[in-house]
Design an enzyme around this catalytic site. Structure first.
Site, PDB file in Angstrom:
ATOM      1  N   ASP A 119       1.574 -24.504   4.239  1.00 31.58           N
ATOM      2  CA  ASP A 119       2.437 -23.829   2.995  1.00 31.58           C
ATOM      3  C   ASP A 119       3.796 -24.120   3.622  1.00 31.58           C
ATOM      4  O   ASP A 119       4.275 -23.763   4.704  1.00 31.58           O
ATOM      5  CB  ASP A 119       2.266 -22.675   2.666  1.00 31.58           C
TER       6      ASP A 119
ATOM      7  N   GLU B 265       2.843 -29.214   2.834  1.00 36.24           N
ATOM      8  CA  GLU B 265       3.928 -29.103   1.724  1.00 36.24           C
ATOM      9  C   GLU B 265       5.125 -29.166   2.431  1.00 36.24           C
ATOM     10  O   GLU B 265       5.702 -28.390   2.866  1.00 36.24           O
ATOM     11  CB  GLU B 265       3.747 -27.759   1.175  1.00 36.24           C
TER      12      GLU B 265
END
Lengths: 716, 112
Positions: free
Chosen positions: A360, A397
């Site tokens: 993330d 990401e």
């Protein structure tokens, strides 16, 4: 503290002089510990506690009996038990099952430090954590040490299991939230919203044909963090998604049906083993960019009180940098934190047989301790070259909340793949019929060589997706022009406002059969685009049955029907599920849809065709003009590079305009004929045919492509 | 926690009752392992067990390992649905043979 001898050894270890107690504190028998590994580790007769702090001046082990408010013992680490910056001690005769533990630390004040001897701190390396044992059960808010470490047996019998090592180009990823998948009553699970319930859904995953499940955060988080009442519904709004880690080494207890028995580790391992037995890999969505401790106003849970300046990026005045948008930023390129991240991922890979990780806001992992992007980030390099992670999938990401956007430029070291945000954006614009999108979609279909071509990364660097947890579901992408996030209680200000969505003629639910049919057709077009594109496709949980979030594109706090998959949709939208499953099967039947290298228009075998060619309404005449809404391409299997040469010819045409028109089909070599695999203009079950059942075309020269429709032809 | 051991021909039958947790598991283990060493074909009558904790399950697994190391077998009789469910979710169930009655349990061993 006294030195002891003739105290005898704990039961069963009389023969082991290396685990003989040498010290005593009250009734507790002790021995100097081993500094590695950090955390609490079961050793013969006792537990080895080891904790690091670069500036603490004292450290005390605090022991609780399970569930009791007050500690039953506090054992200061003798100074002779400290090696360097590590406090380590073996405590004998603990009832492994009944013990909860934490630490008290004291140290200097001043900028950068946040020691608080009143706080009982969670071990950053705790492998199991109590305090939020049952999802949504209201905590005792006054409990001292709300999150406590627990001891974990490391004795799971994996039999012959190990990570599956499916070649990344063959993956079809399904992104799911553990709780969301089975919390709805229609799931029929005995233990809704748990790892155990997810295991019951393996037949569904197999039937759909995905071979990889990516789990949204499962590291311990607190669903009660920032919880509040919704003024609209009166319901509690939770930290539902869980992108806010409390402990990096512990599975979330409340996601395990056996969490209240402290058996979450066994339950999760049992799930992973069962998924592997079904041929399904497990990726974890990991959040190393920040922790649940927030900024200066946040609670002291663990890192802050143990070693604030090591774990967090701080301004010279001692305030928290906020590149995560969540209050603090984990100091990932501090060597100690970097080692923790590495230890953590190694633990999940080695002990839980996890197949890979999606990071993330991974761009943060490439920032130096002062926030500047590093050209050669040591953490990313360490992960890429780590022996234990050698076969793990590493997916970034590739952006962060501090404005660093690295899609296409994330430091990859030949290992890292990326969530391809440009695929999502271009696919959405093309599917809804925007002008001037054919050129962009051609790049996305061919594995984004503009992003991943020059540096030798190839299409496997591209995780292709049209929807993910963050944003609209596929249904909502086709049913809402605007986000509808009122239920989040932020006046609809939260969530992305540029969604490239189109409601097909009515905002939200409708009875209009024409609009419903159009939404179904566009959903099938989306699956066709996603699953015929080079790169790794990722499907959002429930999109194969048109799950809706009622227009909410940021459901981070919704522990209700907005996030829970309604399994009755499987019947209601059976055509979409059938289409998605067959589309996945089509992809898996054709290696030339899954190349490791970009196709470049060359003929690699002398078979007489370019490997990948572009077409228009006339064969071999692509139209890249702004007004064109037809993307058509052909893959000539026999002309491909060796890895995907054993394949047929595949022709895909996608018409995103509102008009039907004839298109000329490229000619095939002698002996091959075009067969229809997919035509989304037709109703189920004629819209897609299983591999091997494709229907030969009467007219081999041209095809009338429907408005807003996609076709896939197989030349065999 | 109580354990009563008897013989049914070559098979040891141990009736276990009460709670098996971190406090009682060591005693249960100390009683059961010698039984398995004597007679590795074992039926554990579990209908009197109300609760099996993590430590209790591990004790059971150790008994299983001792039995299989001696080419024996462990059959569990009368396991409550709740314990069965826990054992299933945590991966322990697959190692054991289950039976509803003692007769059935003995038949499993003789059939092996």
């Amino acid at each position: 503290m006294e030195n002891i001898d003739r105290q005898g050894a704990p039961a069963g270890v009389e023969q082991r002089i290396d685990v003989y107690p040498t010290h005593r504190h009250g009734d507790f028998r002790l021995r100097p510990g081993r500094p590695f590994p950090f955390g609490a580790t079961l050793v013969p007769g006792g537990v080895n506690f080891s904790v690091y702090s670069s500036s603490a001046q004292s450290c005390t082990l605090v022991l609780f009996r399970k569930g009791e408010r007050q500690p039953y013992a506090e054992i200061p680490f003798p100074d002779s038990f400290r090696i360097g910056h590590v406090w380590c001690m073996i405590v004998f005769d603990l009832d492994y099952e009944d013990v909860e533990y934490g630490y008290r630390m004291n140290g200097p004040g001043g900028p950068g430090h946040a020691f608080n001897p009143q706080a009982i701190l969670l071990d950053p390396f705790a492998k199991a954590i109590s305090g939020r044992d049952v999802w949504g059960a209201e905590p005792d808010w006054d409990r001292p040490a709300p999150y406590r470490g627990r001891l974990v047996y490391e004795d799971f019998d994996w039999e012959d299991d190990r990570p599956l090592e499916i070649p990344i180009e063959d993956l079809v990823v399904y992104e799911a939230h553990v709780r969301g998948l089975t919390a709805h009553e229609s799931s029929g699970s005995r233990h809704p919203g748990t790892f155990a319930a997810l295991r019951e859904k393996i037949p569904y995953l197999k039937d759909l044909g995905v071979n990889c499940i990516e789990l949204m955060p499962i590291f311990e988080f607190d669903e009660w963090e920032n919880s509040r009442q919704s003024p609209i519904t009166g319901e509690t709004l939770f930290n539902y998604w869980g992108y806010s880690t409390v402990g990096f080494f512990a599975p979330k207890t409340g996601l395990a049906a056996t969490g209240k028995m402290g058996m979450q580790v066994d339950e999760l391992k049992t799930l992973v083993k069962a998924l592997h037995a079904a041929g399904i890999e497990v990726l974890l969505d990991v959040v190393f960019n920040h922790t649940a401790e927030g900024n200066e106003m946040g609670p002291t849970i663990s890192f802050r009180g143990i070693d604030n300046s090591t774990y967090y990026m701080l301004t010279p005045e001692g305030y928290y940098f906020n590149f995560s948008g969540c209050g603090n930023t984990l100091n990932c390129n501090n060597p100690v934190v970097r080692q923790m991240v590495l230890d953590c991922l190694r633990y999940w890979a080695a002990d839980f047989h996890i197949d890979g990780f999606r990071f993330d806001l991974a761009a943060i992992l490439g920032r130096d301790p002062w926030g500047a992007p590093l050209p050669n980030p040591p953490l990313l390099e360490s992960l890429a070259f780590d022996p234990i992670l050698g076969k793990c999938k590493l997916i970034a990401e590739a952006w962060d909340a501090g404005g660093l956007y690295q899609v296409g430029s994330f430091p990859a070291y030949g290992r890292w793949a990326e969530w391809n945000g440009k695929f999502r954006d271009d696919a959405r614009c093309f599917l809804k019929g925007d002008e001037g999108t054919v050129g962009a979609i051609a790049k996305r279909v061919s594995g984004s060589p503009d992003l991943y071509g020059a540096n030798g990364r190839g299409p496997t660097a591209s995780i292709n997706f049209i929807t993910c947890h963050d944003g609209f579901t596929l249904h909502d992408l086709l049913a809402y022009n605007e986000k509808h996030n009122e239920a989040n209680d932020e006046d609809n200000r939260d969530g992305e406002s540029h969604n490239d969505s189109w409601n097909c003629g009515a905002e939200g639910e409708t009875d209009d059969p024409g609009i419903i049919a159009l939404r179904h057709r566009l959903a099938k077009n989306a699956f066709t685009l996603l699953l015929t594109s080079h790169g790794i496709p990722m499907i959002l949980m429930g999109d194969d049955m048109l799950r809706t979030q009622q227009g909410n594109n940021n459901t981070y706090c919704q522990d209700n029907d907005l996030n829970w998959l309604d399994w009755s949709l499987l019947d209601r939208n059976a055509d979409i599920h059938r289409f998605a499953a067959n589309m996945i099967a089509l992809r898996q039947a054709h290696p030339s849809l899954r190349p490791r290298d970009h196709m470049n228009g060359e003929d690699h075998s002398g078979a007489g065709y370019p490997d990948l060619s572009w077409h228009g309404a006339e064969a071999w005449q692509p139209d890249w003009s702004d007004g064109c809404r037809l993307a058509a391409w052909m893959i000539a299997g026999p002309s491909c590079q060796a890895q995907c040469r054993e394949d047929d010819f595949i022709y895909v045409a996608m018409n995103s305009s509102w008009q039907a028109f004839p298109i000329e089909l490229p000619g095939l070599p002698e002996g091959r004929r075009w067969h229809m695999a997919v035509n989304t203009a037709l109703a189920t079950p004629d819209d897609i045919h299983a591999p091997g059942d494709e229907v030969p075309l009467d007219d081999q020269g041209s095809f009338l492509i429907g408005d807003r429709s996609a076709i896939v032809l197989i030349g065999k | 926690m109580e354990i009563e051991v008897r013989s049914e021909g070559p098979v040891a039958v141990a009736a276990v009752s009460g709670d098996i947790d971190g406090k009682t598991a060591p005693a249960a283990q100390a009683q059961l392992l010698p039984v398995v060493e004597q007679s590795p074909q074992v039926v554990l009558e579990m209908s009197g067990v109300r609760f099996l904790s993590s430590a209790g399950l591990r004790m059971m697994l150790l008994v299983y390992r001792h039995a299989t190391a001696r080419e024996g077998k462990v059959v569990l009789v009368g396991l409550s649905e709740e314990i069965q469910d826990t054992m299933d979710m945590t991966g322990f169930l697959g190692f054991f043979t289950l039976a509803d009655t003692l007769e059935e349990g003995l038949a499993h061993i003789e059939g092996a």
